[in-house]
Design an enzyme around this catalytic site. Structure first.
Site, mmCIF file in Angstrom:
data_model
loop_
_atom_site.group_PDB
_atom_site.id
_atom_site.type_symbol
_atom_site.label_atom_id
_atom_site.label_comp_id
_atom_site.label_asym_id
_atom_site.label_seq_id
_atom_site.Cartn_x
_atom_site.Cartn_y
_atom_site.Cartn_z
ATOM 1 N N LEU A 618 6.361 55.582 12.234
ATOM 2 C CA LEU A 618 7.501 54.717 12.551
ATOM 3 C C LEU A 618 7.092 53.671 13.577
ATOM 4 C CD1 LEU A 618 10.539 53.935 12.635
ATOM 5 C CD2 LEU A 618 10.807 55.715 14.392
ATOM 6 N N ASP A 619 6.778 54.133 14.772
ATOM 7 C CA ASP A 619 6.347 53.263 15.870
ATOM 8 C C ASP A 619 5.209 53.971 16.591
ATOM 9 O OD1 ASP A 619 6.020 51.671 18.084
ATOM 10 O OD2 ASP A 619 7.997 52.070 18.945
#
Length: 936
Positions: A618-619
């Site tokens: 995701l990040d």
């Protein structure tokens, strides 16, 4: 009787040895805690020392012989064996332990180009080592002269009798086999004989229950392994019969004795076309034969003792399909059993796979067991293994170092076999030309020399060819998708094999996505066996595997069995795993940030054609995909990127935020707390802004985009590197950061300013949370009301800050758990016990990119990409979905050959992020775009 040593064991001739100016060293065995053998016993060493040869012995308190025993016969106990010319051991050392320019002897496991052994082989060639492999010390007929097989058979038979007793008890039948221990419980083989005799007497007197009796044993193989196993069995009351008689014995035999059959090629192999068996024909056309054991003998066998080594295209003893048919349907169950007497699901209860030939003659024997945990119950319906012996299935024992359970006698036996060849071994030179080396030694030794003078011996040049073929197959699988269109039978070697390290919440979306393809086989490797088993049981083509990541040798072997390694473990473990992947020439995938350590390892991997794909969660991950896609579209329209701000947060859904932090933890809180102490750096209006450690929460500001969420944001890590990485050199502002609900930063800052982030050790024994808070405020003896007043004063009258600590329970009289000795650990414990996200609550992922753009007309716009993903009630969390699905998609692309780069790869190129975004969209992970023009 058990095998006894030949009385006329060939002695070492003093004259033969003394002409060599040599020093022989016995290295310490390091493969595992149970390996207590040595290649030579003390009396063997005495013969060598008496002949004038120096002998060094590396110290080991684990070895079955005491160091003093070697010292008393003239050996020198020393850690440093670098002065030795010849070094011997039992098992292979780690590659880094090899000393250059030496002659070694050990079992190398390299002659079939086993992937896990190739780093060792490469190091031996690089270090100019002459290797003698015991496995290839044979006579002219190919029979091994030096081996532990006889004692492997003995130990394997003792163990399986113990396992048989456990299996019968779990099914509700007691038996005298419960009274026999595992092989290492006996100092000598002779010690187990009285136990076997007592078991036999009990069988004759009381007989086993008819639901289980008579016990029938099938032995495969006719070599040392099988002979050793049968030497144990023959101390029980027994009768040998032909395979064709097993059915009658199982149904009508005497319950006071055991029946056994020995399976040979002649009595177990039949040609598929009905033509008669002949040894010559079988050797030439093994693929035209079938093994009748599964069909005609196995249904009437209580215990299979396997001493048969298997090579394709020979028929297996038992296949996966045989296991499903035999153990998955209870086909041999006996009916009409009275109350109190159990129903046995099938005749075969246990298998002793002494050869431990993984995926070989017993196809479903997919992993070795250990001396510490010798048995597993294999369930063919789910193709999983369990420790619960009461389930349907079969108990399998497949220890790969059985002789180490009888270390002294196994060493005596092995040393007696080796001693006649010691003088020839000591004549070897590490720098001698290979032709003369082979010419001037005995045939037994020359047949076993694998490497010398920096090259493979002529008989083993094929190893290089095998390695090239394996590499070509691997590349073909990756770059052409060659596995597609092949037979989709599960567990075939032409399937795509994935080792998934980690079985937490993020793992399930990875497994679910990849197992949509019938060509993918997944091994879920975890130190949490129950968690891995629960996950694997939900999906096809997926098996659990108990893995200790700290066990380098076993982890390396697991990696070598697979085509791709996905690590969802903590990022600190990735460099270690990456090293093993490069050694085994296997690609690796992680969702974590690429580190300098990984970059360094990946350079070596690139030279071997290895890909290490990072930052695909995701990040980092989806944030990269969306940002790069946005920049591409802006540049295609001739826009100029002047600023870039990106924020992301994994948060509780808004309805679950009623707590002082407005936050809940899905992982252990320590990582989140340490991140609060991090430094940060970003670019603002062309100037670099640095946030010192401890000041990050002070840098938080309201987040005005998506105001309905009432968020705040603060910088994260070093944002300045993305100006170059993203190709936005024109940007004067580059900032990446974290999103939290408003109030989080002030609450965290309050905890920090009270001193709860300190890791200095203090004595907290007997402390309550209130005691700790009082001590941090400077006076442990103050009253509760005084403490509240002091707390308010500490924060200059800020009631929100003081109230935050009170609501977190830091003025409670509840005791701090024992063993905690610093404020940070205490805070971690407090948050873990009160603010972990319950299973019935959901989370949300919020991500925003805001890009300042100048158009060719001079007009300025702000282009935004917003992503909001909610967790599912009773299903996957938003975090699991947005990390796991990108990882699964990336793994699919790697195995299909859609990514061409090698070395360390980030998802910043169109060939990666474009198809990933498209596939994420089909999974319901979709951004929302908006453009805001300047009003003035």
């Amino acid at each position: 009787m058990f095998l006894t040593r030949t009385a006329s064991v060939a002695r070492v001739q003093s004259a033969a040895l003394s002409r060599f100016k040599t020093t022989l060293a016995i290295r310490r065995e390091t493969i595992n805690v149970w390996e207590r053998r040595a290649p030579l016993a003390p009396h063997h060493v005495k013969e060598i020392v008496d002949s004038g040869v120096n002998v060094l012995v590396q110290p080991s308190t684990r070895r079955a012989y005491y160091m003093q025993e070697y010292e008393e016969v003239g050996a020198v106990i020393t850690e440093d064996i670098s002065s030795a010319t010849h070094i011997i051991g039992v098992k292979a050392p780690e590659p880094e332990e090899l000393i250059e320019d030496k002659c070694y002897a050990f079992f190398s496991h390299t002659i079939k180009a086993q992937p896990e052994g190739m780093p060792l082989l490469d190091e031996m060639l690089r270090k100019n080592i002459t290797l003698l492999d015991y496995e290839k010390m044979t006579n002219e007929d190919g029979i091994r002269n030096v081996a532990f097989g006889h004692y492997a058979g003995i130990a394997g038979m003792i163990n399986v009798l113990h396992g048989l007793g456990l299996r019968m008890l779990s099914l509700g039948v007691t038996s005298p086999f419960l009274h026999i221990g595992l092989a290492h419980n006996y100092a000598t083989v002779a010690d187990v004989v009285p136990v076997l005799h007592r078991i036999g007497e009990s069988m004759k007197r009381y007989k086993l229950p008819k639901v289980i009796a008579p016990l029938t044993f099938s032995f495969t193989g006719s070599g040392n392994v099988s002979q050793g196993a049968r030497s144990v069995f023959e101390h029980l009351p027994h009768e040998y019969i032909e395979p064709s008689e097993m059915k009658q014995a199982a149904l009508e035999g005497d319950p006071s004795i055991c029946y056994a059959t020995v399976l040979s090629r002649a009595n177990s192999m039949e040609r598929i076309d009905g033509k008669p068996y002949s040894p010559e024909d079988y050797n030439a056309n093994a693929d035209l034969y079938k093994n009748i054991f599964a069909e005609k003998v196995a249904p009437y066998t209580t215990c299979l003792v396997n001493g048969l080594y298997w090579e394709a295209p020979a028929p297996r003893v038992l296949s996966d399909e045989d296991a499903v048919r035999m153990f998955g349907k209870g086909s041999q169950a006996k009916n009409n059993i009275m109350r109190g007497i159990p129903q046995i699901p099938h005749k075969m209860l246990a298998i002793s796979d002494i050869t431990c030939d993984i995926g070989g003659s017993i196809e479903f024997s997919n992993e070795p067991t250990t001396v510490g945990s010798p048995f597993q119950l294999y369930d063919p319906k789910t193709r999983t293994v369990h420790n619960d012996f009461s389930r349907d299935g079969v108990v399998v024992m497949s220890i790969d170092n059985l002789p180490c359970q009888l270390p002294r006698e196994a060493t005596e036996y092995f040393g007696d076999c080796l001693m006649p060849h010691i003088s020839d071994f000591l004549s070897l030179k590490h720098d001698k030309h290979i032709v003369s080396q082979l010419k001037n030694t005995s045939p037994c030794i020359s047949r076993a020399i694998i490497t010398t003078n920096g090259e493979l011996a002529p008989d083993y040049k094929y190893i290089s060819t095998l390695r090239k073929e394996q590499e070509l197959q691997r590349i073909a699988m990756e770059t052409t998708g060659a596995a597609r269109g092949m037979a989709t039978k599960e567990w075939r070697s032409d399937n795509k094999r994935v080792l998934l390290l980690g079985s937490g919440l993020v793992s399930e979306p990875v497994v679910e996505y990849l197992t949509r393809s019938p060509d993918v086989r997944i091994t879920v490797g975890s130190n949490d066996e129950a968690q891995a088993t629960a996950l694997a049981s939900k999906y096809r083509n997926t098996v659990p595997q108990l893995i200790d990541v700290g066990d380098r040798r076993n982890l390396s072997a697991e990696i070598a069995k697979h085509d791709l390694v996905i690590s969802l473990l903590p990022h600190t473990m990735h460099p270690f795993i990456a090293e093993l992947c490069v050694d085994a020439r296997r690609n690796m995938l992680t969702a974590s940030y690429a580190t300098d350590a990984l970059r360094k390892i990946a350079k070596r991997g690139a030279q071997k054609g290895i890909m290490m794909l990072n930052e695909v969660g995701l990040d980092p991950g989806i944030d990269h995909f969306l940002a790069m896609n946005l920049f591409d579209e802006i540049k295609q329209n001739n826009g100029t990127v002047e600023s870039f701000e990106s924020f992301c947060g994994g948060l509780p859904a808004p309805q679950f935020t009623n707590n002082p932090l407005r936050y809940k933890f899905t992982w252990f809180p320590r990582g989140v707390l340490l991140n609060v102490l991090s430094e940060a750096k970003y670019l603002k209006d062309g100037k670099e802004v640095n946030i010192e450690s401890g000041s990050l929460m002070e840098a938080a500001r309201p987040f005005e985009v998506m105001p309905g969420f009432n968020l705040e944001c603060y910088p994260n890590r070093d944002s300045t590197i993305y100006k170059e990485a993203y190709g936005i050199e024109s940007a004067h502002t580059v900032l990446r950061g974290t999103l939290r609900y408003k109030g989080y930063s002030m609450a965290m800052d309050s905890l920090m300013k009270l001193g709860l982030f300190k890791s200095d050790k203090i004595n907290l024994s007997g402390y309550s949370w209130a005691d700790l808070t009082k001590q941090l405020l400077g006076n442990k003896t103050m009253t509760h009301q005084e403490c509240k007043s002091k707390l308010l004063s500490h924060f200059n009258g800020d009631r929100f800050r003081a109230s935050t600590l009170i609501k977190l329970g830091l003025l409670d009289n509840e005791p701090i758990p024992a063993g905690i000795n610093n404020p940070l650990d205490a805070l971690v414990e407090r948050l873990a016990s009160s603010l972990m996200m319950p299973e019935d609550e959901t989370d949300v992922i919020i991500m925003n990119h805001s890009v300042g753009v100048r158009l060719p007309s001079g007009k300025c716009e702000t282009h935004r990409s917003n992503l909001v993903v909610y967790g599912e009630e009773g299903g996957w969390s938003a975090m699991s979905k947005t990390v796991g699905l990108p990882v699964g998609i990336a793994a699919e692309m790697m195995m299909n050959g859609d990514i061409k780069e090698r070395g360390l790869v980030l998802p910043l190129s169109k060939e990666i992020y474009k198809p990933m975004l498209k596939k994420l969209e089909s999974e319901g992970i979709v951004e929302r775009r908006e453009v805001e023009s300047e009003d003035f």
